[in-house]
Design a protein around this motif. Sequence first.
Motif, PDB file in Angstrom:
ATOM      1  N   ARG A 257      -5.303  -4.059 -12.277  1.00 10.01           N
ATOM      2  CA  ARG A 257      -5.547  -5.120 -12.144  1.00 10.01           C
ATOM      3  C   ARG A 257      -5.304  -6.370 -10.672  1.00 10.01           C
ATOM      4  N   ALA A 258      -5.978  -7.523 -10.258  1.00 14.34           N
ATOM      5  CA  ALA A 258      -5.849  -8.421  -9.679  1.00 14.34           C
ATOM      6  C   ALA A 258      -5.548  -9.025 -10.477  1.00 14.34           C
ATOM      7  N   ASP A 259      -4.264 -10.173 -10.480  1.00 15.99           N
ATOM      8  CA  ASP A 259      -3.855 -10.728 -10.759  1.00 15.99           C
ATOM      9  C   ASP A 259      -3.670 -12.794  -9.762  1.00 15.99           C
ATOM     10  N   LYS A 260      -4.508 -12.783  -9.535  1.00 14.58           N
ATOM     11  CA  LYS A 260      -4.740 -13.413  -8.191  1.00 14.58           C
ATOM     12  C   LYS A 260      -5.907 -13.589  -7.616  1.00 14.58           C
ATOM     13  N   ASN A 261      -6.995 -14.526  -6.695  1.00 15.66           N
ATOM     14  CA  ASN A 261      -7.842 -14.472  -5.914  1.00 15.66           C
ATOM     15  C   ASN A 261      -7.696 -14.156  -4.502  1.00 15.66           C
ATOM     16  N   TYR A 262      -8.354 -12.993  -4.125  1.00 14.88           N
ATOM     17  CA  TYR A 262      -7.467 -13.278  -2.934  1.00 14.88           C
ATOM     18  C   TYR A 262      -8.428 -12.836  -1.993  1.00 14.88           C
ATOM     19  N   LYS A 263      -8.628 -13.476  -0.373  1.00 14.78           N
ATOM     20  CA  LYS A 263      -9.458 -13.895  -0.259  1.00 14.78           C
ATOM     21  C   LYS A 263     -10.277 -12.536   1.155  1.00 14.78           C
ATOM     22  N   ASN A 264      -9.715 -11.948   1.891  1.00 17.39           N
ATOM     23  CA  ASN A 264     -10.046 -10.140   2.588  1.00 17.39           C
ATOM     24  C   ASN A 264      -8.597  -8.912   1.881  1.00 17.39           C
ATOM     25  N   LEU A 265      -9.259  -8.050   1.796  1.00 18.43           N
ATOM     26  CA  LEU A 265      -8.606  -7.211   1.789  1.00 18.43           C
ATOM     27  C   LEU A 265      -8.504  -6.158   2.659  1.00 18.43           C
ATOM     28  N   CYS A 266      -7.252  -5.378   3.376  1.00 15.03           N
ATOM     29  CA  CYS A 266      -7.458  -4.117   4.343  1.00 15.03           C
ATOM     30  C   CYS A 266      -7.515  -3.129   3.493  1.00 15.03           C
ATOM     31  N   VAL A 267      -7.615  -2.099   3.793  1.00 17.64           N
ATOM     32  CA  VAL A 267      -7.616  -0.659   3.149  1.00 17.64           C
ATOM     33  C   VAL A 267      -6.527  -0.032   4.698  1.00 17.64           C
ATOM     34  N   TYR A 268      -5.655   0.798   3.943  1.00 20.43           N
ATOM     35  CA  TYR A 268      -5.657   1.709   5.208  1.00 20.43           C
ATOM     36  C   TYR A 268      -5.291   2.820   4.299  1.00 20.43           C
ATOM     37  N   ARG A 269      -5.376   3.830   5.017  1.00 21.25           N
ATOM     38  CA  ARG A 269      -4.977   5.004   5.327  1.00 21.25           C
ATOM     39  C   ARG A 269      -3.766   5.704   5.300  1.00 21.25           C
ATOM     40  N   LEU A 270      -3.174   5.416   3.845  1.00 17.14           N
ATOM     41  CA  LEU A 270      -2.167   6.286   3.548  1.00 17.14           C
ATOM     42  C   LEU A 270      -1.403   6.008   2.113  1.00 17.14           C
ATOM     43  N   GLY A 271      -0.785   6.357   1.036  1.00 18.71           N
ATOM     44  CA  GLY A 271      -0.844   7.140  -0.019  1.00 18.71           C
ATOM     45  C   GLY A 271       0.228   7.238  -0.503  1.00 18.71           C
ATOM     46  N   TYR A 272       0.269   8.304  -1.768  1.00 24.55           N
ATOM     47  CA  TYR A 272       1.507   8.554  -2.514  1.00 24.55           C
ATOM     48  C   TYR A 272       1.533  10.062  -2.165  1.00 24.55           C
ATOM     49  N   ALA A 273       0.537  10.956  -1.599  1.00 25.71           N
ATOM     50  CA  ALA A 273       0.418  12.491  -1.113  1.00 25.71           C
ATOM     51  C   ALA A 273       0.936  12.144   0.038  1.00 25.71           C
ATOM     52  N   ASP A 274       0.574  11.764   0.495  1.00 22.01           N
ATOM     53  CA  ASP A 274       1.468  11.591   2.361  1.00 22.01           C
ATOM     54  C   ASP A 274       3.546  10.724   1.604  1.00 22.01           C
ATOM     55  N   GLY A 275       3.457  11.294   1.391  1.00 27.66           N
ATOM     56  CA  GLY A 275       5.289  11.428   0.868  1.00 27.66           C
ATOM     57  C   GLY A 275       5.613  10.020   0.047  1.00 27.66           C
ATOM     58  N   PHE A 276       4.649   9.177   0.608  1.00 31.98           N
ATOM     59  CA  PHE A 276       5.844   7.572   0.180  1.00 31.98           C
ATOM     60  C   PHE A 276       5.587   6.904  -1.690  1.00 31.98           C
ATOM     61  N   SER A 277       5.685   6.119  -1.590  1.00 33.70           N
ATOM     62  CA  SER A 277       6.151   5.891  -3.390  1.00 33.70           C
ATOM     63  C   SER A 277       5.187   5.301  -3.680  1.00 33.70           C
ATOM     64  N   ARG A 278       4.485   6.022  -4.816  1.00 38.69           N
ATOM     65  CA  ARG A 278       3.358   5.375  -5.796  1.00 38.69           C
ATOM     66  C   ARG A 278       3.974   3.355  -6.250  1.00 38.69           C
TER      67      ARG A 278
END
Length: 324
Positions: free
Chosen positions: A246-267
């Motif tokens: 859930r968003a806890d503030k008003n964002y302007k623009n959000l960028c999505v990057y192709r990297l997640g926890y399936a790539d070995g980073f901590s969720r």
Amino acid sequence: MQKTLSVINLRAVRNNALNIINGLGGRKFFAVVKADAYGHGAEEVARYIEDLADCFCVAIIEEGVALRVAGLQKPILVFTPPLDMADVEKARFYNLWVTVNSVGTAKLIGGLDCHIKINTGMNRAGCNPDELPAVLNSLNAAQIKGVYSHMYAPENVAASAKQLAVFSMAEELAKEKNPDICAHLSASGGFLRGGNFLKDGVRCGILLYGYAPAGFSSKGYQPALSVYARRTQRTRFIGGGVGYNRADKNYKNLCVYRLGYADGFSRTVPLGEKTLCMDAFIKEGGRETECVLNNAEEYARRCNTISYEVLTSVTRRSERIYER
């Protein structure tokens, strides 16, 4: 390209190897390239430093086979003892040094070249010191190429001294059987401790890639890996959530990057806003390509883990780019 990008600086790996060699005083340098060279790519790393290494070390026979198939000629020591005849035959065919940890293993390998592993207190692998005479009697002198152990707390002076004393007695006994064997006790931590811990050679893994074990400094060693994520979308925030949060503030623009926890980073450790998704993370603003890791030690602290785990995880779905 949709994969994450892992940039491996092979010049840094080579310079790290040279720094290690400069501290060895002519002793043997065993380059540890197990776990795909701690995520850096075992074949490429080994090729780049083969002229510097006296031996390569791997965890399992299949890793040794991969190096041989890639054309590596230097000796290769497999840490895990062979478990059956299939392992023995594969090791024989690909000319790998195996680890002997018991009389049973000594009999299983026949005349195969080996290093004897001694349990000096880590209690993870190796024959106990009182079992060593029987192991030695089960082998012929010519096939024994080395004797080794591993320190469980190289940062602890008292524990390390105790292990050194136990290993030195085992070394003396083994060299009565074959005076030409190579005795090696220390990995990166023991190497940094120096002195009598260097023995006839050392096995360096994490230091080769620019990091030091807990309790030691990596000053003078350069991290070799950087990981980058590609931007897949830039969107105007319309309210609601940020990924599965859930968003806890008003964002302007959000960028999505192709990297997640399936790539070995901590969720649960943010790389942008909130937690990671399986295949992506979201950040307010950002460039087309973002560097998400260039120091595994710093990221490991955020994850409450160690650099070893980070390095062996974050190249899981990467396209590797090598800088020579």
